[in-house]
Every structure is written in structure tokens, then in C-alpha cells.
Design an enzyme around this catalytic site. Structure first.
Site, short mmCIF file in Angstrom:
data_model
loop_
_atom_site.label_atom_id
_atom_site.label_comp_id
_atom_site.label_asym_id
_atom_site.label_seq_id
_atom_site.Cartn_x
_atom_site.Cartn_y
_atom_site.Cartn_z
N HIS A 74 0.96 -1.26 0.05
CA HIS A 74 0.01 -0.07 -0.11
C HIS A 74 0.84 1.28 -0.02
CE1 HIS A 74 -3.82 -1.85 1.92
NE2 HIS A 74 -3.40 -2.61 0.98
N TYR A 203 -9.03 5.47 7.58
CA TYR A 203 -9.33 5.81 9.12
C TYR A 203 -9.97 7.05 8.94
CZ TYR A 203 -5.02 3.51 10.18
OH TYR A 203 -4.03 2.48 10.66
N PRO A 295 -3.76 0.39 18.96
CA PRO A 295 -3.83 -0.05 17.33
C PRO A 295 -3.75 0.95 16.21
CG PRO A 295 -5.62 -0.93 18.37
CD PRO A 295 -4.95 -0.06 19.39
N LYS A 299 1.58 -0.13 15.03
CA LYS A 299 3.07 0.06 15.32
C LYS A 299 3.33 -1.09 16.35
CE LYS A 299 4.40 3.55 13.55
NZ LYS A 299 4.61 2.97 12.33
N TYR A 387 4.32 6.77 9.88
CA TYR A 387 3.62 5.54 9.64
C TYR A 387 4.41 4.49 8.99
CZ TYR A 387 -1.13 2.75 8.83
OH TYR A 387 -1.92 1.92 9.01
#
Ligand code: APR
Ligand code: PHB
Length: 394
Positions: A74, A203, A295, A299, A387
Site C-alpha cells: 500500500h 481511517y 492499534p 505499530k 506510519y
């Protein structure tokens, strides 16, 4: 019965298995003790996002083949709020770095197979692991395996036994500092038999609370909604879950969630936890045994891998060059990344969830932060860099 190994490793999760494999590439002997069965370890659904550094390490170790074939690369994520999606382009903002979606239990299958193929030992179904003399140079582990009481003499013990493990309690209370935060919400997570609704993770911040769209495979979606942490999953029918997902994820241009049978559902608590230091004598903690993140930043697994990479390097320096400075620096080195990840995970969590006591001011603050994150290249770059994961030697 007495046995001996250089590094006694408690726990066959990502931390313990990666450590045994990294040590074996340096010719350092270890033994992994796991309380669960192999089948349970290989089928429990956990996280699924691998940072670029984790992917690179697995590839370097010759463990990347199935991950490359079955995992999904991704290059970004979507942040969705006010009924509109905004893409954060990792590839562009984080110098061509990306994430790979490959479920943790698939990683574990690959690690277990690789370790056993090398002729390495993993003892599954062990009971009653106890640690002795961890502050001496000859620590020991006692446990029961196949009805036999075994005493394992080690040079070092690695506590890779997760948040509920036993290793951490061998550090005297006076020598440890614990930092915790629990969040006033949980995540209701489901597995749904349907093709992915989107190419990348979504998200979502909504008036009704957070929602996340993720995937596990071309046939299986992983979805989460924020819920009351004390709620009982039995209170949530499949229809209620789907309705809530659709309401939270709705966009002005009528985005559609692809739906199918829900095959698993559960509620997870959200918390942050860190113990300092991550070492006492010859006991070294790694992964969830030493720290937990909520979560939202994906990580947990990646931090576990980074810890054991440092630990393997420090142990190699000890055995090959008789030097202890990396072992002495282990806790400080790991904690820099741990606290960065704690902050990032807390920041993502705070920006994207509804808090039970929030008011109109607090909600405007969250919107302002979301708006800045998607409109400012600098802010988006910071999210992207965190990220995809900071470099190993950061
Ligand atoms: N004796 C032996 N094994 C134990 C004991 C014990 N007393 N207690 C726990 N274990 C085992 C667990 O059964 C588990 O398989 O230790 C292992 C710890 O694995 P994880 O909890 O996966 O922890 P870690 O390897 O640090 O990986 C962290 O895993 O679950 C995710 O979200 C977490 O992604 C993060 C990552
Ligand atoms: C998951 O796919 O399980 C997942 C993805 C992203 C997260 C957390 C969990 O932030």
C-alpha cells in the site's frame, strides 16, 4: 532434566521468533519456550501492517517470498472526515517508502517454518515458566514440557512473552518505572467475507465515532468501529455492526461498503503501557512484554521487530567481540523508538476518536488537526514518515 542454551527466549510471538532467527544467522544458539500450541499461535488473528523496515528485514533474512506474493503493498492511506476522503501519499511524502498488509499469523507461520527448517528448537505447550538468578551471569529458566520438569541454563534470558507474560515481574519494583494510559473506548473488530471495499486503509473520524477499513486478503475484509470498552460483543448483532459501519463511513458521493458474512467479531481494549528500563541484569524484555500501543498507529508488531533487531546486534557484539556497550545501551536505544511510537499512536488515537467527555471545542480541535494534516504537506509528511516507520538506526 538439565539443558543449556546461550539465549533462553520466552514466547514464540514476532519478537521471540525473530530473535531466534536473527541469532542463528550469527551462529548463536537459543531455545524458544511457548505456552500455547503451534496451531493456536499460527491461527490467532492479530495485527496486519508491516512497516517498510520490517519488510526489508524479513526480505534480507530470506523470509520475504510468501509475503511478497500474498501480501499487499500500500502506497498510502485515506483519512476520511466530514463525508470526504483525503489521501496521504506515503510513496511521495516518505521517499518511496510504503507499508505491506500481511497478517501477523502468516508472518508467524513463515518464522516458525524457517526456524524449524534450520533444525532450531521451539518448545510449544510449555507450562509454568519461572525465571531464576536473572541478575547473575548464569540465569536459569525452569518449566514443564511434556510432563517433564526442565531446568534451562542460559547466558541471557529474552522476555518476549507479550503483555500478559511472566518475564517482566522478575524486575524488582524498585528498579522499574511504569507508564500507562487507558483510553475510554475500545475497538469492535470484525472479519467479513467480502472483497476489499477500498485499495487502501481508510481511517475515519465521524460524529458517531472512529471507523477503520482494512483488509486481510482479496476475499476477507478487516473492519473496526470505536465502541464502549466495557460493552459485551453479544450486544452487537451483525446487522447493527454493518449499519454502524455504513453510517460512520458514509461520504457525500455515496461510497459503498462491500458486505458479506461476518465470520468473527470481538472487542479489544485500547491502552498505552511502557516499562523502563527494558532490562534488568541478564534479562532483556522485547515487544509487548515491555510496551503496548493502541492499534491506531499499527505499530505493535513493528516495535517488537525493532527491539529484537537491536538485541540480536548487541548479543552478537557480546559473543563475537566480547563487548558489552550495545547490551548496556539496549534499553535506551529501544525506548527512543518506543516513545516515538507511543506518541504517534496516541496522536492518531486522539485525533480520530470521539471521547465520552468531549465538547464542541474539543471536536473543533480535532477537525482543525485533521484539516491541517491533509492540507499541509509538512503535516502530511510527518504522518507518512511515522506510519511507514523511522529508519532502524534512527
Ligand atoms: N510462557 C511461555 N510463553 C508465554 C508466556 C509464558 N508464561 N506468556 C506468554 N507467552 C507467549 C504467548 O502465548 C505469545 O505467543 O508469548 C508470546 C508473546 O507474543 P505476542 O503477544 O505476539 O508479543 P510480541 O512477540 O512482543 O509481539 C508484539 O504482537 O500481538 C501482537 O499487537 C501485538 O503486534 C504486536 C506484537
Ligand atoms: C488491521 O488490519 O488489523 C489494522 C490495520 C491498521 C491499524 C490497526 C489494525 O491501524
Amino acid at each position: 532434566m538439565n539443558r543449556r542454551t546461550r539465549v533462553g527466549i520466552i514466547g514464540a510471538g514476532p519478537a521471540g521468533l525473530m530473535l531466534s532467527l536473527l541469532l542463528s544467522t550469527e551462529g548463536i544458539d537459543s531455545l524458544v519456550l511457548e505456552s500455547r500450541s503451534r496451531e493456536e499461535v499460527e491461527t490467532t488473528i492479530r495485527a496486519g501492517v508491516l512497516e517498510q523496515g520490517t519488510v526489508d528485514l524479513l526480505t534480507e533474512m530470506g523470509l520475504g517470498e510468501r509475503m511478497k506474493r500474498e501480501g499487499a503493498l500500500h502506497h498510502g492511506i485515506e483519512l476520511r472526515f466530514d463525508g470526504e476522503g483525503h489521501r496521504i501519499d506515503f510513496y511521495e511524502l516518505a521517499n518511496g517508502r510504503a507499508i505491506t498488509l500481511y497478517p501477523q499469523h502468516e508472518v508467524l507461520k513463515d518464522l516458525i517454518a524457517a526456524r524449524l527448517n534450520q533444525g532450531g528448537h521451539i518448545l510449544f505447550n510449555v507450562n509454568d515458566v519461572q525465571l531464576y538468578d536473572v541478575s547473575s551471569s548464569q540465569p536459569r529458566l525452569r518449566f514443564v514440557h511434556e510432563n517433564e520438569q526442565i531446568e534451562l541454563h542460559c547466558d541471557f534470558i529474552a522476555g518476549c512473552d507479550g503483555f500478559h507474560g511472566v518475564a517482566r515481574s522478575s524486575i524488582p519494583e524498585a528498579k522499574q518505572q511504569v507508564f500507562t494510559r487507558s483510553y475510554p473506548f475500545g475497538w469492535l473488530g470484525i472479519l467479513m467475507e467480502a472483497p476489499p471495499s477500498a485499495k487502501e486503509l481508510i481511517y475515519t473520524y465521524s460524529e458517531r465515532g472512529f471507523a477503520l477499513v482494512s483488509t486481510r486478503s482479496p476475499e476477507l475484509q478487516r473492519l473496526y468501529i470505536q465502541c464502549d470498552p466495557n460493552d459485551d460483543i453479544a450486544n452487537w448483532s451483525d446487522a447493527m455492526i454493518l449499519e454502524e459501519l455504513q453510517l460512520r463511513l458514509a461520504t457525500r458521493d455515496n461510497w459503498k461498503l462491500l458486505v458479506g458474512p461476518i465470520i468473527q467479531k470481538s472487542i479489544l481494549a485500547m491502552r498505552s503501557f511502557v516499562i523502563e528500563p527494558m532490562q534488568y541484569g541478564r534479562l532483556f524484555l522485547a515487544g509487548d512484554a515491555a510496551h503496548i500501543v493502541p492499534p491506531t498507529g499499527a505499530k505493535g508488531l513493528n516495535l517488537a521487530v525493532a527491539d529484537v533487531r537491536h538485541l540480536a546486534r548487541a548479543l552478537t557484539m557480546f559473543y563475537k567481540q566480547n563487548q558489552t556497550h550495545l547490551l548496556e545501551a539496549y534499553s535506551t536505544t529501544c525506548l527512543r523508538r518506543v516513545w516515538r511510537a507511543e506518541h504517534f499512536s496516541w496522536w492518531m488515537t486522539s485525533m480520530l476518536h470521539r471521547f465520552p467527555d468531549d465538547d464542541a471545542f474539543q471536536q473543533r480541535m480535532q477537525r482543525a488537526q485533521l484539516d491541517y494534516t491533509v492540507r499541509s504537506r509538512v503535516a502530511a509528511t510527518s504522518l507518512a514518515e511515522n506510519y511507514v516507520g523511522l529508519p532502524f538506526d534512527w
